[in-house]
Design an enzyme around this catalytic site. Structure first.
Site, PDB file in Angstrom:
ATOM      1  N   HIS A 121       0.506  -1.269  -0.034  1.00 24.05           N
ATOM      2  CA  HIS A 121       0.081   0.342  -0.035  1.00 24.05           C
ATOM      3  C   HIS A 121       0.463   1.520  -0.026  1.00 24.05           C
ATOM      4  O   HIS A 121       0.589   2.199  -0.699  1.00 24.05           O
ATOM      5  CB  HIS A 121      -0.813   0.072   1.156  1.00 24.05           C
ATOM      6  CG  HIS A 121      -1.852   1.375   1.307  1.00 24.05           C
ATOM      7  ND1 HIS A 121      -2.966   1.539   0.642  1.00 24.05           N
ATOM      8  CD2 HIS A 121      -1.107   2.733   1.797  1.00 24.05           C
ATOM      9  CE1 HIS A 121      -3.363   1.698   1.591  1.00 24.05           C
ATOM     10  NE2 HIS A 121      -2.646   3.440   1.950  1.00 24.05           N
ATOM     11  N   GLU A 122       1.681   1.377   0.581  1.00 24.43           N
ATOM     12  CA  GLU A 122       2.813   2.312   0.654  1.00 24.43           C
ATOM     13  C   GLU A 122       3.810   2.723   0.040  1.00 24.43           C
ATOM     14  O   GLU A 122       4.290   3.782  -0.657  1.00 24.43           O
ATOM     15  CB  GLU A 122       3.686   2.476   2.484  1.00 24.43           C
ATOM     16  CG  GLU A 122       2.252   2.477   3.725  1.00 24.43           C
ATOM     17  CD  GLU A 122       1.554   3.340   4.015  1.00 24.43           C
ATOM     18  OE1 GLU A 122       2.145   4.410   3.144  1.00 24.43           O
ATOM     19  OE2 GLU A 122       0.395   3.135   4.414  1.00 24.43           O
ATOM     20  N   HIS A 130       1.840   4.796  -2.494  1.00 25.92           N
ATOM     21  CA  HIS A 130       2.145   5.675  -2.612  1.00 25.92           C
ATOM     22  C   HIS A 130       3.013   6.630  -2.471  1.00 25.92           C
ATOM     23  O   HIS A 130       3.304   7.688  -3.952  1.00 25.92           O
ATOM     24  CB  HIS A 130       1.672   6.180  -0.808  1.00 25.92           C
ATOM     25  CG  HIS A 130       0.460   6.103  -0.531  1.00 25.92           C
ATOM     26  ND1 HIS A 130      -0.588   7.310  -0.936  1.00 25.92           N
ATOM     27  CD2 HIS A 130      -0.268   5.320   0.418  1.00 25.92           C
ATOM     28  CE1 HIS A 130      -1.992   6.924  -0.718  1.00 25.92           C
ATOM     29  NE2 HIS A 130      -0.936   6.199   0.820  1.00 25.92           N
ATOM     30  N   GLU A 156      -4.678   8.053  -2.750  1.00 25.38           N
ATOM     31  CA  GLU A 156      -4.640   6.888  -2.153  1.00 25.38           C
ATOM     32  C   GLU A 156      -5.612   5.843  -4.082  1.00 25.38           C
ATOM     33  O   GLU A 156      -5.192   4.333  -3.477  1.00 25.38           O
ATOM     34  CB  GLU A 156      -6.288   7.380  -1.753  1.00 25.38           C
ATOM     35  CG  GLU A 156      -6.013   6.238  -0.411  1.00 25.38           C
ATOM     36  CD  GLU A 156      -5.629   6.052   1.238  1.00 25.38           C
ATOM     37  OE1 GLU A 156      -4.232   6.255   0.533  1.00 25.38           O
ATOM     38  OE2 GLU A 156      -5.577   4.302   1.478  1.00 25.38           O
TER      39      GLU A 156
HETATM   40 ZN    ZN Z   1      -2.878   5.160   2.419  1.00 26.19          ZN
END
Ligand code: ZN
Length: 511
Positions: free
Chosen positions: A264-265, A268, A303
């Site tokens: 997830h990160e 980003h 996101e």
């Molecule tokens: Zn996030």
């Protein structure tokens, strides 16, 4: 020097101060001993004041006027024009923000968070209610000062999602609700437990980290400009595209926590690392409101990338066919009973639950919808603070199909409101919906993208995303990015198609 260059130099220096603030915050959340909290607060307050003075002082006003005159007549989509326009837009907004309200909120925040923690621990909503009321009043004052035409929420959500409004959000969530609730019903009806519980084993943490970093690098995360650390509340942060850091947290048993947290990160981070080098230290990578969506254009756009890489890629069958054998090499005993298909199923099990941060892909947006409805309702007077525990229970039952028996597992579960943050929740759902639109557009534009992904070749996808999203930094709004790539604004169609096809297959029902 010209007017534009002088402004760029000034914003570059402001960007340096804001990045120094971010480094202090990164340190606070990953390395700092607890004894450093008080003096770190002083350091952050001082630097924030310096940044504030640099931005809304007369120098910015003077430089803006000459730069505006200089770029007048240049193409409206050029980075120079966008850069000046965005500086002007935020200059006007930041000047409207009442500093006393911000200061009062910051002053109340530590105590409010402490009381929230105690209230959560003792299941005592009444203890926290007066603090929530004060935070709500601060937010009402902020919305009034920033200004809105339709709903007070517009004045708050703007900070995180500049192209979003309460009325657009209502349409978005109504469309999602119409698709998600029946889909969830069919999944729950077809659910059967998996034959083995893979999470009863112990998974060595250094090995978890090594595997996650291998995948992150295969996605394209550049460790010459990045690193992975531990944080109790994981996040990504960048101090320009040249230094983009991610964090995760580990469980000895529950392997998915650190693994998908890291992916997830990483999503980003790919966004931040992919920003055009020419935009470094420019207004188009400066987060004037200090909301952490540094190089990216909004919370939702950011996101969309974390969720695209975590879920649409990282939780896909094609991904696990490729990567399960490697994970198995790290954990041969723990995964002895599993194969790629079982693992794929295990990390995609849908289970309606009370806690947002543990929610699966299907129920996650229902948790967000509940919070957004409550935030809007508090601001427009539909709900009173005292009614929230009951509102929470009935909406959870209606949307997710389960209701908490305690407020600790209900209205008290998230930290956001105790710190005064209203308006950030929609970004999670905007991101999910946007990720599916962008991936569908990439499939349209990139020949054989499925084949590349099936062979764990992520370069074609990364280069499409870089070209169409990442490199622009904050030059285009989330809405403009979607228009440019898909010809449409935010729309739930591709996201519902993605979820429906994936889970109809996993849960063996026909659409
Ligand atoms: Zn996030």
């Amino acid at each position: 020097m010209s007017g534009y260059d002088d402004l760029a130099q000034h914003i570059g220096e402001l960007n340096d101060v804001l990045n120094a603030i971010s480094i202090l915050k990164w340190d606070q959340r990953t390395q700092m001993p607890s004894g450093g909290a008080r003096t770190r607060g002083n350091q952050l307050a001082t630097l924030s004041r310096i940044a504030q003075e640099m931005f809304i002082g007369t120098t910015t006003a003077r430089l803006l006027e000459t730069a505006e005159a200089e770029v007048a007549g240049e193409p409206s989509e050029s980075y120079r024009v966008r850069s000046v326009a965005q500086t002007r837009q935020y200059y006007e907004i930041v000047r409207r923000i009442p500093m006393q309200v911000i200061a009062d909120m910051a002053a109340l925040s530590p105590e409010s968070q402490l009381v929230w923690e105690r209230a959560k621990k003792t299941d005592d909503f009444a203890l926290f209610a007066p603090y929530l009321q004060r935070m709500l009043d601060f937010n009402k004052a902020l919305a009034d000062a920033v200004g809105y035409s339709d709903h007070p929420y517009d004045g708050l959500v703007f900070e995180y999602e500049p192209s979003m409004t309460a009325s657009k959000l209502k349409v978005l969530f109504a469309d999602l609700r119409a698709g998600l609730i029946p889909l969830l019903g069919r999944i729950v009806a077809n659910d059967t437990p998996l034959p083995v519980d893979l999470w009863r084993h112990t998974y060595d943490i250094p090995k978890q980290k090594a595997f996650a970093l291998e995948v992150a690098q295969q996605f394209g995360y550049d460790l010459q400009r990045g690193r992975l650390d531990i944080a109790p509340h994981p996040f990504e942060v960048s101090f320009t595209r040249e230094d983009v850091r991610i964090t995760t947290r580990y469980s000895d048993h529950y392997l998915p926590m650190a693994l998908f947290g890291s992916l997830h990160e990483t999503g980003h981070a790919l966004y931040e690392q992919g920003v055009d080098p020419a935009l470094t230290r420019s207004a188009l990578t400066t987060d004037f409101l200090g909301q952490y969506a540094v190089g990216g254009t909004s919370y939702g756009a950011h996101e969309s990338q974390s969720r695209l890489w975590e879920n649409q890629i990282g939780r896909s069958r094609a991904f696990w066919v490729q990567h399960f054998p490697r994970l198995h090499e790290y954990f041969p005993e723990q995964l002895a009973e599993a194969d790629d298909e079982l693992f794929y199923r295990a990390v995609n099990r849908v289970q309606p639950s009370l806690i947002r941060v543990e929610a699966d892909e299907v129920t996650y947006n229902l948790h967000i919808m509940l919070r957004v409805e409550i935030e809007m309702g508090l601001l427009d007077g539909t709900f009173q603070v005292s009614e929230l525990p009951e509102v929470w229970r009935s909406k959870m039952q209606e949307y997710v199909g389960v209701a908490p028996t305690t407020d600790s597992n209900g209205v008290l579960q998230d930290v956001h409101w105790s710190g005064g943050g209203f308006g950030s929740f929609p970004g999670y759902t905007v991101g999910n919906v946007m990720s599916a639109q962008l991936l569908a557009a990439a499939h349209r534009d990139v020949p054989d993208l499925d084949n590349a992904l099936a062979g764990a070749d992520y370069a074609p996808l990364l280069s499409w995303l870089t070209e169409n999203v990442y490199r622009h930094g904050r030059a285009y709004s989330a809405s403009e990015l979607l228009q440019r790539t898909t010809g449409q604004d935010l729309t739930v169609g591709p996201y519902m198609t993605y979820l429906t096809e994936k889970f109809a297959d996993l849960y063996a029902f026909t659409i």
